[in-house]
Enzyme design. Structure first.
Site, mmCIF file in Angstrom:
data_model
loop_
_atom_site.group_PDB
_atom_site.id
_atom_site.type_symbol
_atom_site.label_atom_id
_atom_site.label_comp_id
_atom_site.label_asym_id
_atom_site.label_seq_id
_atom_site.Cartn_x
_atom_site.Cartn_y
_atom_site.Cartn_z
ATOM 1 N N ASN A 10 8.576 33.065 -7.791
ATOM 2 C CA ASN A 10 9.338 34.224 -7.799
ATOM 3 C C ASN A 10 8.909 34.902 -6.332
ATOM 4 O O ASN A 10 8.207 35.709 -6.342
ATOM 5 C CB ASN A 10 9.219 35.013 -8.885
ATOM 6 C CG ASN A 10 10.042 36.310 -8.910
ATOM 7 O OD1 ASN A 10 10.816 36.583 -7.822
ATOM 8 N ND2 ASN A 10 10.196 37.051 -9.663
ATOM 9 N N ARG A 94 13.012 31.235 -8.702
ATOM 10 C CA ARG A 94 13.821 32.204 -9.175
ATOM 11 C C ARG A 94 14.915 32.375 -8.097
ATOM 12 O O ARG A 94 14.261 32.817 -7.046
ATOM 13 C CB ARG A 94 13.301 33.368 -9.824
ATOM 14 C CG ARG A 94 14.215 34.654 -9.889
ATOM 15 C CD ARG A 94 13.348 35.864 -10.240
ATOM 16 N NE ARG A 94 14.546 36.741 -10.829
ATOM 17 C CZ ARG A 94 14.315 38.068 -10.280
ATOM 18 N NH1 ARG A 94 13.406 38.513 -9.839
ATOM 19 N NH2 ARG A 94 15.112 38.754 -10.721
ATOM 20 N N HIS A 183 19.248 39.707 -14.210
ATOM 21 C CA HIS A 183 18.445 39.386 -15.374
ATOM 22 C C HIS A 183 18.978 38.252 -16.231
ATOM 23 O O HIS A 183 18.326 38.074 -17.605
ATOM 24 C CB HIS A 183 18.316 40.676 -16.281
ATOM 25 C CG HIS A 183 17.860 41.810 -15.437
ATOM 26 N ND1 HIS A 183 18.121 43.175 -15.798
ATOM 27 C CD2 HIS A 183 16.598 41.883 -14.403
ATOM 28 C CE1 HIS A 183 17.118 44.039 -15.037
ATOM 29 N NE2 HIS A 183 16.272 43.135 -14.235
ATOM 30 N N GLY A 215 13.868 47.595 -13.452
ATOM 31 C CA GLY A 215 15.312 47.494 -13.416
ATOM 32 C C GLY A 215 15.940 47.198 -14.899
ATOM 33 O O GLY A 215 14.992 46.843 -15.896
ATOM 34 N N ARG A 244 17.218 53.444 -10.116
ATOM 35 C CA ARG A 244 18.456 53.384 -9.560
ATOM 36 C C ARG A 244 19.270 54.155 -10.682
ATOM 37 O O ARG A 244 18.842 54.404 -11.881
ATOM 38 C CB ARG A 244 18.958 51.793 -9.868
ATOM 39 C CG ARG A 244 18.408 50.828 -8.838
ATOM 40 C CD ARG A 244 18.903 49.443 -9.217
ATOM 41 N NE ARG A 244 17.999 48.431 -8.293
ATOM 42 C CZ ARG A 244 17.718 47.458 -8.980
ATOM 43 N NH1 ARG A 244 17.778 47.371 -10.269
ATOM 44 N NH2 ARG A 244 16.802 46.408 -8.471
ATOM 45 N N MET A 286 7.605 54.873 -17.863
ATOM 46 C CA MET A 286 7.876 55.577 -18.947
ATOM 47 C C MET A 286 6.789 56.173 -19.581
ATOM 48 O O MET A 286 6.801 57.174 -20.410
ATOM 49 C CB MET A 286 8.499 54.582 -19.941
ATOM 50 C CG MET A 286 9.189 55.181 -21.173
ATOM 51 S SD MET A 286 10.434 56.569 -21.005
ATOM 52 C CE MET A 286 12.148 55.825 -20.545
ATOM 53 N N GLY A 333 9.227 45.744 -19.919
ATOM 54 C CA GLY A 333 8.283 46.713 -20.213
ATOM 55 C C GLY A 333 8.546 47.857 -20.973
ATOM 56 O O GLY A 333 7.680 48.083 -21.848
ATOM 57 N N GLY A 335 11.327 48.203 -23.068
ATOM 58 C CA GLY A 335 11.990 47.922 -24.309
ATOM 59 C C GLY A 335 10.757 47.315 -25.208
ATOM 60 O O GLY A 335 10.873 47.465 -26.410
ATOM 61 N N ASN A 337 7.697 47.947 -25.330
ATOM 62 C CA ASN A 337 6.245 48.959 -25.303
ATOM 63 C C ASN A 337 6.615 50.319 -25.770
ATOM 64 O O ASN A 337 5.764 51.096 -26.528
ATOM 65 C CB ASN A 337 5.394 48.984 -23.963
ATOM 66 C CG ASN A 337 4.949 47.803 -23.646
ATOM 67 O OD1 ASN A 337 4.217 47.238 -24.374
ATOM 68 N ND2 ASN A 337 5.399 47.012 -22.530
ATOM 69 N N GLU A 387 10.546 35.334 -18.644
ATOM 70 C CA GLU A 387 11.397 34.570 -17.521
ATOM 71 C C GLU A 387 10.750 33.443 -16.871
ATOM 72 O O GLU A 387 11.452 32.296 -16.523
ATOM 73 C CB GLU A 387 11.722 35.483 -16.458
ATOM 74 C CG GLU A 387 12.673 36.646 -17.174
ATOM 75 C CD GLU A 387 12.783 38.161 -16.117
ATOM 76 O OE1 GLU A 387 11.951 38.932 -16.278
ATOM 77 O OE2 GLU A 387 13.703 37.993 -15.661
HETATM 78 P P1 ADP Z 1 9.909 44.867 -13.863
HETATM 79 O O1 ADP Z 1 9.577 43.264 -14.181
HETATM 80 O O2 ADP Z 1 11.561 45.268 -13.638
HETATM 81 O O3 ADP Z 1 9.173 45.460 -12.751
HETATM 82 P P2 ADP Z 1 8.687 45.455 -16.401
HETATM 83 O O4 ADP Z 1 9.490 44.751 -17.094
HETATM 84 O O5 ADP Z 1 7.124 44.872 -16.114
HETATM 85 O O6 ADP Z 1 9.537 45.462 -15.004
HETATM 86 O O7 ADP Z 1 8.487 46.858 -16.826
HETATM 87 C C1 ADP Z 1 7.933 48.071 -15.942
HETATM 88 C C2 ADP Z 1 7.957 49.130 -16.973
HETATM 89 O O8 ADP Z 1 7.809 49.140 -18.010
HETATM 90 C C3 ADP Z 1 7.252 50.451 -16.193
HETATM 91 O O9 ADP Z 1 7.616 50.798 -15.192
HETATM 92 C C4 ADP Z 1 7.053 51.196 -17.414
HETATM 93 O O10 ADP Z 1 8.078 52.382 -17.376
HETATM 94 C C5 ADP Z 1 7.263 50.468 -18.522
HETATM 95 N N1 ADP Z 1 6.111 50.183 -19.430
HETATM 96 C C6 ADP Z 1 5.023 49.491 -19.274
HETATM 97 N N2 ADP Z 1 4.145 49.321 -20.022
HETATM 98 C C7 ADP Z 1 4.691 50.552 -20.832
HETATM 99 C C8 ADP Z 1 4.167 51.054 -22.213
HETATM 100 N N3 ADP Z 1 2.880 50.866 -22.898
HETATM 101 N N4 ADP Z 1 4.843 52.145 -22.611
HETATM 102 C C9 ADP Z 1 5.801 52.549 -22.181
HETATM 103 N N5 ADP Z 1 6.482 52.053 -21.085
HETATM 104 C C10 ADP Z 1 5.741 51.207 -20.525
#
Ligand code: ADP
Length: 403
Positions: A10, A94, A183, A215, A244, A286, A333, A335, A337, A387
């Site tokens: 990627n 990717r 995505h 994203g 965004r 988050m 991330g 969704g 957590n 992914e």
């Molecule tokens: P990407 O691949 O789009 O960079 P991810 O799917 O890894 O992103 O998600 C990253 C985001 O997930 C972080 O910016 C954060 O907001 C959120 N995140 C990660 N861990 C946690 C957690 N334990 N609780 C809440 N939000 C989380």
């Protein structure tokens, strides 16, 4: 085909993420990341998953993607997993934008590269970086099949009513303006995994997938096929994201240009990099936003409310698009957590058969799971996305078919 390993690459503008998988059991042999390529402070982090042991980090300038991939190859060779091994069956890349042309994973040749290049005007940030990764990998192993797996491919099944903007089709077609969605690899994987979680075939379920990472995008998947998704010509449309804005009256852009005196590039940066959660409250993580809310921070609370309000609107919209819904699946991330996001997004939607069980929702884990009460008409699920596994699976299947 003799090998059973697939290397997934990627490639970003200044980064290279990779995983090496063994497709006999979908296990991960190694994973890593090269960051800040082209700077003095580049860093390679390599985790030898099969060999065990700690992650290895190396700091120091890595001039370009070619040097980055060679450094990765060296690390893999140290674990006995060199890229010159006959066990390597293929490399899966990717690729963010496949336009309308690429509806499936595709074995890369010169014509495919030329087509990905032709799509650069609609993906100026992503496709050039993806192409750099492809060219580098081809130079290193010209004999090996390389496969492009497109973020847009899963969404090419959208009907014209969902894919078209309400503008003159001649203008739209001339500039290839339509809703492509992104995505897709994640939406495909998660919608299938959700069907599996429900013990049903993908053809037999309707799923709303909410991919909430930095994203973020939603999709409506009917019987395994995408019928609508929230990102559009670019990943800017739709949900509130880390940085965004998502949906906005397009006239905001005219206003910022005419009244605010901003240039197009400045507006582009504002909406893509300095908006969303970050623009609203100064944080895009988050975890940090929840911490601030717990301390009574009003800007963080408002950012959270705007984020959740938009999410809820999309759940309602895609419920209407699908007519009947079997599951709403949260992934990525946020969704996976952020239990408070899941709870707030479906709060008040009991009339639609949607609810979370507070106890189930609070449990953390890395397995797909249902967090709604047993009696709920619609399952609310947490389904970790993967992914890389999806890219490897599609790559391996295609290469197996062709040999
Ligand atoms: P990407 O691949 O789009 O960079 P991810 O799917 O890894 O992103 O998600 C990253 C985001 O997930 C972080 O910016 C954060 O907001 C959120 N995140 C990660 N861990 C946690 C957690 N334990 N609780 C809440 N939000 C989380």
């Amino acid at each position: 085909m003799t090998g059973t390993r697939v290397l997934v690459l990627n490639s970003g503008s200044s980064s290279l993420k990779y995983q090496l998988l063994d497709m006999r059991d979908s296990s991960r042999l190694a994973a890593g990341l090269v960051e800040r390529i082209g700077e003095q402070t580049s860093r390679l982090k390599h985790t030898p998953l099969a060999a065990g042991g700690d992650a290895r980090e190396a700091d120091g300038p890595i001039a370009d993607h070619d040097a980055a991939l060679k450094a990765v190859a060296q690390e893999l060779a140290r674990d006995g997993l060199g890229l010159d091994s006959p066990d390597l069956a293929a490399i899966g890349h990717r690729v963010v934008h496949g336009g309308m042309f690429f509806t499936e994973p595709t074995v890369i040749d010169d014509a495919v590269i030329a087509e990905i290049e032709r799509l650069i005007p609609v993906a100026p940030l992503h496709n050039p970086a993806n192409l750099t990764g492809i060219r580098t990998a081809r130079a290193l192993r010209p004999d090996l099949p390389q496969v492009a797996v497109f973020d847009t491919a899963f969404h090419t099944t959208m009907p014209e009513s969902a894919a078209r903007y309400a503008i003159d089709p001649r203008i739209a077609d001339r500039h290839r303006i339509r809703r492509y969605g992104f995505h897709g690899t994640s939406h495909a994987y998660v919608s299938r995994a959700t069907a599996e979680l429900l013990g049903k075939a993908p053809e037999d379920v309707n799923v709303i997938v909410l991919h909430l990472g930095n994203g973020a995008s939603a999709s409506a998947v009917r019987g395994g096929r995408c019928v609508d998704t929230s990102m559009g010509l670019t990943p800017l449309e739709g949900l509130v994201m880390g940085t965004r804005s998502g949906d906005m009256d397009p006239a905001v852009i005219f206003h910022l240009a005419r009244v605010g005196g901003m240039s197009m590039d400045e507006i582009d940066t504002l909406l893509n990099k300095r908006s969303g959660l970050f623009g609203l409250c100064g944080d895009n993580d988050m975890r940090e936003i929840r911490r601030r809310i717990d301390e009574g921070d009003e800007a963080a609370a408002l950012a959270f409310d705007i984020y959740v309000h938009r999410l809820k609107k999309y759940i309602g919209a895609y419920y209407a698009v699908l007519g009947t819904v079997d599951a709403v699946a949260f992934t990525a991330g946020v969704g996976e957590n952020a239990a408070p996001v899941r709870e707030a997004a479906v709060a008040g939607l009991e009339g639609l058969g949607l609810a979370v069980d507070p106890g189930r929702n609070a449990v953390r884990g890395d397995r797909p799971r249902i967090v709604s009460p047993d009696a709920a008409r619609v399952a609310v699920a947490v389904v970790p996305t993967d992914e890389e596994l999806e890219i490897a699976t599609q790559t391996y299947a295609l290469v197996g078919k062709n040999t």
